[in-house]
Design a protein around this motif. Structure first.
Motif: not given
Length: 107
Positions: A37-39, A24-29, A86-87
């Motif tokens: 972003a890779t991480a 989820d963090n990746l999707v947000i970034a 996130y959404v």
């Protein structure tokens, strides 16, 4: 003045997001300023928004994302705004949220 949350609240939210919601963090970034972003790790937040450490092919950088619904000052609003991030990120990226809309990352 920007609301500052208690350190115990920040610690709990960061642990949850970084342990349980790495995807989820990746999707947000990806959606909010770091498409390469890779991480991603959530590093903090306050009443105005969230802070993220983003690993890209060029190195690590910081990313600040404002809360979608504006400033907050209560603990329950943190969860609501992370879910909203996130959404919104899923919508921006054209992907279906892992969970039903409105029940994304929990804290």
């Amino acid at each position: 003045m920007t609301h500052q949350f208690d350190s115990s609240v920040i610690t709990a939210v960061l642990a949850h997001m970084n342990d349980d919601h790495t995807d989820d963090n990746l999707v947000i970034a990806h959606a909010f300023g770091a498409p390469d972003a890779t991480a991603v790790e959530m590093t903090g937040f306050d009443g105005d928004g969230s802070d993220w450490s983003v690993q890209t092919p060029d190195g690590v950088r910081e990313l600040r994302i404002a809360w979608p619904d504006g400033p907050i000052d209560e603990r329950p609003a943190v969860r609501q705004q992370v879910v909203a991030l996130y959404v919104a990120a899923c919508k921006t990226m054209g992907v279906k949220p892992r969970r039903a809309e409105g029940s994304g990352p929990s804290h």
